[in-house]
Design an enzyme around this catalytic site. Structure first.
Site, PDB file in Angstrom:
ATOM      1  N   GLY A 165       0.652  -1.194   0.078  1.00  0.00           N
ATOM      2  CA  GLY A 165      -0.108  -0.108   0.015  1.00  0.00           C
ATOM      3  C   GLY A 165       0.782   1.207  -0.067  1.00  0.00           C
ATOM      4  O   GLY A 165       0.506   2.250  -0.121  1.00  0.00           O
ATOM      5  N   ARG A 166       2.171   1.214  -0.124  1.00  0.00           N
ATOM      6  CA  ARG A 166       2.823   2.273   0.294  1.00  0.00           C
ATOM      7  C   ARG A 166       3.151   3.224  -0.805  1.00  0.00           C
ATOM      8  O   ARG A 166       3.456   4.385  -0.676  1.00  0.00           O
ATOM      9  CB  ARG A 166       4.295   1.843   0.975  1.00  0.00           C
ATOM     10  CG  ARG A 166       3.985   1.269   2.497  1.00  0.00           C
ATOM     11  CD  ARG A 166       5.397   1.117   3.315  1.00  0.00           C
ATOM     12  NE  ARG A 166       4.683   0.294   4.393  1.00  0.00           N
ATOM     13  CZ  ARG A 166       5.403  -0.908   4.492  1.00  0.00           C
ATOM     14  NH1 ARG A 166       5.936  -1.477   3.619  1.00  0.00           N
ATOM     15  NH2 ARG A 166       5.059  -1.617   5.695  1.00  0.00           N
ATOM     16  N   PHE A 172       2.311   6.549  10.120  1.00  0.00           N
ATOM     17  CA  PHE A 172       1.500   5.528   9.913  1.00  0.00           C
ATOM     18  C   PHE A 172       2.064   4.510   8.578  1.00  0.00           C
ATOM     19  O   PHE A 172       3.116   5.200   8.270  1.00  0.00           O
ATOM     20  CB  PHE A 172       0.041   5.659   9.698  1.00  0.00           C
ATOM     21  CG  PHE A 172      -0.529   6.660   8.459  1.00  0.00           C
ATOM     22  CD1 PHE A 172       0.527   7.035   7.781  1.00  0.00           C
ATOM     23  CD2 PHE A 172      -1.604   7.119   8.349  1.00  0.00           C
ATOM     24  CE1 PHE A 172       0.038   7.742   6.487  1.00  0.00           C
ATOM     25  CE2 PHE A 172      -2.149   7.729   7.134  1.00  0.00           C
ATOM     26  CZ  PHE A 172      -1.096   8.007   6.266  1.00  0.00           C
ATOM     27  N   GLU A 173       1.361   3.633   8.389  1.00  0.00           N
ATOM     28  CA  GLU A 173       1.925   2.598   7.342  1.00  0.00           C
ATOM     29  C   GLU A 173       3.473   2.170   7.687  1.00  0.00           C
ATOM     30  O   GLU A 173       4.214   2.012   6.765  1.00  0.00           O
ATOM     31  CB  GLU A 173       1.668   3.169   6.144  1.00  0.00           C
ATOM     32  CG  GLU A 173       0.422   3.602   5.626  1.00  0.00           C
ATOM     33  CD  GLU A 173       0.343   3.340   4.184  1.00  0.00           C
ATOM     34  OE1 GLU A 173       0.765   2.376   3.449  1.00  0.00           O
ATOM     35  OE2 GLU A 173      -0.793   3.788   3.792  1.00  0.00           O
ATOM     36  N   GLY A 174       3.618   2.051   8.973  1.00  0.00           N
ATOM     37  CA  GLY A 174       4.960   1.868   9.363  1.00  0.00           C
ATOM     38  C   GLY A 174       5.786   2.998   9.557  1.00  0.00           C
ATOM     39  O   GLY A 174       6.034   3.683   8.538  1.00  0.00           O
TER      40      GLY A 174
END
Lengths: 614, 412
Positions: free
Chosen positions: A296-297, A418-420
């Protein structure tokens, strides 16, 4: 407008499905970024810069218009931020535009966009942080599990209603005690006696869309019998409908930014989940989660670039009209520098994002997770820096709530988290590359360590040649080169950096071996260098294409590329010089020691400057 | 007000002081009335925070102020030289007993007793030949006393010394050195103790807190001493003070009942002149294969926790070796007890079990050093130096090297 879209959708449905966008028969490819760790530059992966066909371009442009219009006219970001809620009519508008099913294949009622086209739309959607996050939580992670690991039945059952926006999805992984540590997931799913249901119990925190969603991708522990007959706790992914019962959510969290997005706790209490709602296989949830998170990144690159482009428009207008000391702001060097910085960052992150999207759209099963992580790290930090600079141009005005800059600043802050978090992604980038390089270099390094004279002598000679000043030629420029001659300087710098990065990685592996996992300060520098290398590659590749096919203002692109590459070259050299040194020389020891002393006392321990001893 | 009392006692003091001309005479009778000046001064030893601190100089609650006032009264009467010298020396010896040893004002008042100008050497030649040795020695002793108690001389002190001993005299040199070093050394101790160490249980608490520095560590009083204060504190029932941090509790819970834990001790812990004995509950170091459980490969969602490589760390970059990092078992709890017999330690373990149910299932072995039973040799704070005890020798102020007997004042 809706009618036009429906027509468009029908027309596109008549065309080939997106699965046929490319041949999907090739073998897995060796990814570009990992090869950088070996000091090789696989130019065929990144040159020429990926393009989309004219039809696809026309198609995406047809989307861009209405979406842009919608965001400019019907989205009131200030109100969304103030009320901490996206109004239902705005949500309905997004649904009508089909934005809830951008990457869902057309046969399930989505738009079936490729990664590149998804990135293009992301540029516009990012103009409102709350909407961007709501949409991303819905489709970049929320329903991604069904999309990439779901069965045909699951897809047929859930995707159509998710694509239309009738159902909103949420991704439930984080728990009170667990950010990125799977071991602390406490939510448990137990198989009922008849073997038809799982009973789900537990709580999840910080769930984006938690209050809106009716479909949840939930990760929970289940007991799984091993190959050797042992019972083990493993993570399994489930599709949970709100209607299964026992699903409650807390009140929305009050956040710094992206206030319009809905974030809350979600509780599951004896929720009955049928066994056919397991995503993938029982006990295979970890892989599902990893794949969802990794895929998703990349879109954050284009999203950030879209936002910065908008900011440049807003701020340049101001800088060219406001006068100080009888001069326009735009005539001051320090203001000019900020615009250059914003343009360079936007250009590079855009290049990276579309290069990565293009790689992902290629046939085969390209593993672009490292590239995607690099895009995320670079673009989130770039966005934060640029928004801050844009606010600075406005000075005191930027700090006021009357202007949107403080909202942009608040909204952007989440990108680093977010997202890691960026720290964790740096570890991911560096360690994945190290693992790849290590597998190939192990034998050689071992031979040297054992004292194989031949290999050691070869290594010594290469080192000697390096120190004497080697002419690095990786084939980017020259007769058979792929880079336009106006970018020769930058390409040379990239080549040199790549070659010496390979040497540095080899040195690090022989120094630290597998214990490099513990050397986070070293890994951070490695990640920074490789992110810069990828960014340089993307910018050079794109500028080269622009100049070759004669795009408008390509000279400006060349300028931006050269600025970025020169800066990055020096940064890389500095980082690599530090990596060559040992911990006591490159400050690592001192940094750790200072931190240790502070953390021992859990306070700032210096005496006050006004203190006296006599 | 204590300040009133000394004025009343002065007439009694003055004739006696002038009678004792010989400095070696024990000054006990002479100083006794002064000793009664301020009986409450010693009762709250920890009250004064930092005697050397610039702000604390003229503390109204300063017990030294009483002495200073008395001495000021003395200074008004005409000086008789030898008597003044003897008086100063006697006062110096008695200062700790009076609780005035950290009072700059008291030292200044002592200096004011000495005649101005009479002991200043005249000319360079006289200065070379150790002029007025007894008098200058007395000045040096005064400064040494200040130094020992960490009292910082100030500009006025310097002015007084200049008046009494003259420039470039030995006391002045000493003063310069003190002014150079004392500020630099003041914060040398990373674990500062209060200026006066409280006796018994309170000292034990300080010692335990000094050893167990983890922020979450809780010190609990397992058993109150009976009687709970005074010289014979804990003679009927010794105190037990225990400390355990949440981390240690977790370690103990994970320890497992198949391997024993050990109670070791007593180990000596010196707090200034006070000897405490502490005991340690520890486990054995784990065998390497049990130490780090194999990492679950499905642990971190974002990045690999381990590399699948067959490469070890190179020998030239192995900075993990330190001689002081000896493999030791985990320390699971600490205690300072008034006695080291098994019954006392058993009570400590029983108290620990309340928070560590795992301890009940784990075998506990006692590894007590014979002869180190603190019951036979109860830890004692430095006895209050009685008047006339003389200046304690420098060696007695520090714990003996071999960690054996607690120091005893030379006069006892």
């Amino acid at each position: 407008m809706t009618a036009a879209l429906l027509l468009l959708r029908a027309l596109r449905a008549a065309r080939a499905s997106p699965a046929a966008r490319g041949l999907r028969t090739a073998a897995p490819r060796r990814a570009f970024a990992k090869e950088l760790f070996l000091g090789t530059l696989r130019k065929e992966e990144v040159f020429p810069y990926p393009e989309i066909s004219n039809e696809e371009l026309a198609e995406i442009n047809q989307f861009v218009g209405p979406v842009e219009k919608f965001f400019n006219e019907e989205v009131d970001s200030k109100k969304i931020d103030q009320d901490a809620k996206i109004p239902p009519e705005t949500l309905q508008g997004l649904k009508d535009l089909g934005l809830f099913g951008m990457q869902i294949p057309e046969e399930y009622g989505g738009l079936g966009l490729s990664n590149t086209m998804y990135a293009r739309l992301g540029e516009i959607i990012s103009l409102d942080g709350s909407i961007a996050v709501t949409l991303a939580a819905h489709q970049a992670i929320g329903l991604k599990g069904i999309l990439i690991a779901g069965t045909e039945e699951q897809k047929a059952k859930y995707l159509p209603r998710l694509a239309s926006g009738e159902h909103i999805a949420a991704f439930c992984l984080t728990e009170p005690g667990s950010g990125s540590d799977a071991a602390s997931i406490q939510t448990r799913a137990t198989l009922s006696e008849d073997g038809k249901h799982f009973l789900l119990n537990g709580s999840k925190v910080w769930i984006s869309n938690g209050g809106l969603a009716s479909i949840f991708t939930v990760f929970a522990r289940t007991e799984v019998v091993d190959k050797d007959g042992q019972v083990k706790d493993k993570i399994t992914a489930f599709i949970v409908e709100r209607d299964f019962g026992g699903v409650t959510h807390g009140k929305p969290e009050d956040k710094l930014g992206i206030r319009g997005s809905n974030t809350c706790e979600v509780h599951f209490e004896n929720t009955k989940v049928p066994v056919e709602n397991v995503i993938g296989e029982v006990g295979g949830g970890f892989k599902v989660a990893m794949n969802i998170l990794n895929s998703g990144r990349f879109s954050m690159g284009s999203a950030s670039a879209g936002m910065i482009k908008k900011l440049i428009e807003l701020t340049s207008e101001y800088a060219c009209t406001r006068k100080q000391f009888n001069k326009k702001l735009s005539q001051f060097g320090l203001i000019q520098e900020k615009f250059c910085l914003m343009a360079v960052k936007a250009y590079v992150m855009e290049s990276m994002a579309y290069l990565t999207a293009g790689m992902m759209d290629r046939p085969g099963f390209p593993d672009c997770s490292v590239e995607a992580a690099m895009v995320k790290v670079f673009s989130s930090e770039g966005a934060w820096a640029c928004v801050s600079e844009a606010l600075q141009i406005f000075g005191g005005l930027g700090y006021m709530k009357d202007y949107p800059y403080e909202r942009y600043l608040r909204d952007t802050r989440i990108l680093l988290i977010f997202e890691g978090t960026n720290e964790i992604l740096r570890m991911y980038i560096a360690l994945t590359g190290m693992q790849h390089a290590g597998k190939i270099l192990t034998d050689k390094i071992k031979a040297i360590k054992k004292g194989n004279m031949g290999v050691a002598l070869g290594e010594f000679l290469t080192r000697l040649q390096d120190t004497l000043g080697r002419k690095v030629d990786l084939g980017l420029v020259g007769d058979r080169g792929v880079v336009h001659p106006s970018l020769q300087e930058s390409a040379k710098k990239l080549e040199e950096n790549v070659y010496y990065f390979g040497t540095t990685v080899r040195g690090l592996l022989s120094r630290f071996g597998k214990t490099i996992v513990e050397e986070q300060l070293v890994l951070k520098r490695v990640a920074d260098v490789v992110i810069n290398l990828y960014a340089m590659t993307a910018a050079i590749s794109r500028a080269s294409r622009s100049i070759s096919i004669g795009l408008r203002n390509h000279d400006h692109e060349v300028l931006l590329t050269n600025i970025f590459c020169t800066e990055a070259y020096f940064k890389n050299n500095y980082a690599m010089a530090q990596l060559e040194k040992y911990a006591d020389e490159n400050l690592d020891d001192s940094i750790k020691k200072a931190a240790k002393q502070i953390l021992e006392k859990r306070a700032y321990i210096c005496s006050h400057p006004l203190d006296r001893t006599f | 007000m204590p300040a009133v009392t000394p004025v009343g006692t002065v007439p009694a003091l003055t004739p006696v002081g002038t009678v004792t001309l010989v400095p070696t005479v024990t000054p006990v009778p002479a100083m006794t009335p002064v000793g009664t000046i301020d009986p409450g001064a010693r009762s709250d030893p920890g009250a004064r925070s930092d005697p050397g601190a610039p702000g604390a100089r003229d503390d109204p609650g300063d017990p030294g102020a009483a002495l200073a006032a008395a001495l000021e009264e003395l200074a008004r009467s005409p000086p008789g030289r030898g008597a003044r010298l003897a008086l100063v020396e006697a006062a110096l010896a008695a200062m700790p007993a009076l609780g005035a040893e950290r009072s700059l004002a008291a030292y200044k008042a002592l200096l004011r007793l000495l005649p101005r100008g009479a002991w200043v050497p005249r000319g360079a030649v006289q200065r070379l030949l150790f002029p007025f040795p007894r008098q200058h020695e007395c000045g040096l002793r005064l400064l040494e006393c200040m130094e020992r108690h960490g009292v910082m001389p100030d500009a006025e002190m310097r002015f007084l010394l200049l008046g009494v001993f003259g420039p470039r005299s030995r006391p002045l040199r000493k003063l310069q050195r003190m002014q150079f070093w004392l500020p630099r050394l003041r914060h040398l101790d990373p674990h500062p103790l209060p200026p006066r160490l409280p006796p018994g249980l309170a000292a034990a608490r300080l010692g335990l807190q000094r050893m167990a520095t983890e922020p979450g560590a809780t010190v609990t009083l397992v058993q109150r001493p009976v009687p709970d204060s005074g010289d014979d504190e804990g003679s009927v029932q010794p105190y037990i003070l225990s400390s355990q941090s949440p981390e240690q509790r977790e370690l103990l819970a994970r320890h497992g009942p198949d391997r024993p834990v050990f109670v070791e001790g007593p180990f000596p812990l010196w707090l200034r002149g006070t000897l405490l004995k502490y005991f340690v509950l520890r486990g054995d170091p784990l065998p390497p294969h049990l130490r780090d459980p194999p990492l679950d490969p499905e642990r971190s969602f974002y990045f690999p926790l381990r590399l699948e490589l067959d490469l070890e760390r190179g020998p030239w970059d192995d900075e993990d070796f330190h001689v002081d990092e000896v493999e030791e078992g985990p320390v699971l709890a600490l205690c300072v007890a008034g006695a080291g017999d098994r019954r006392t330690l058993g009570r400590w373990l029983a108290a620990l079990q309340r928070h560590n149910p795992a301890l009940g299932r784990t075998p506990v072995l006692f590894r007590l050093t014979p002869g180190g039973d603190p019951a036979a040799d109860p830890p004692q704070g430095p006895r209050d130096p009685r008047l006339g005890a003389g200046t304690p020798g420098a060696a007695a102020l520090e714990p003996p090297e071999d960690g054996g007997e607690p120091p005893k004042s030379s006069g006892e």
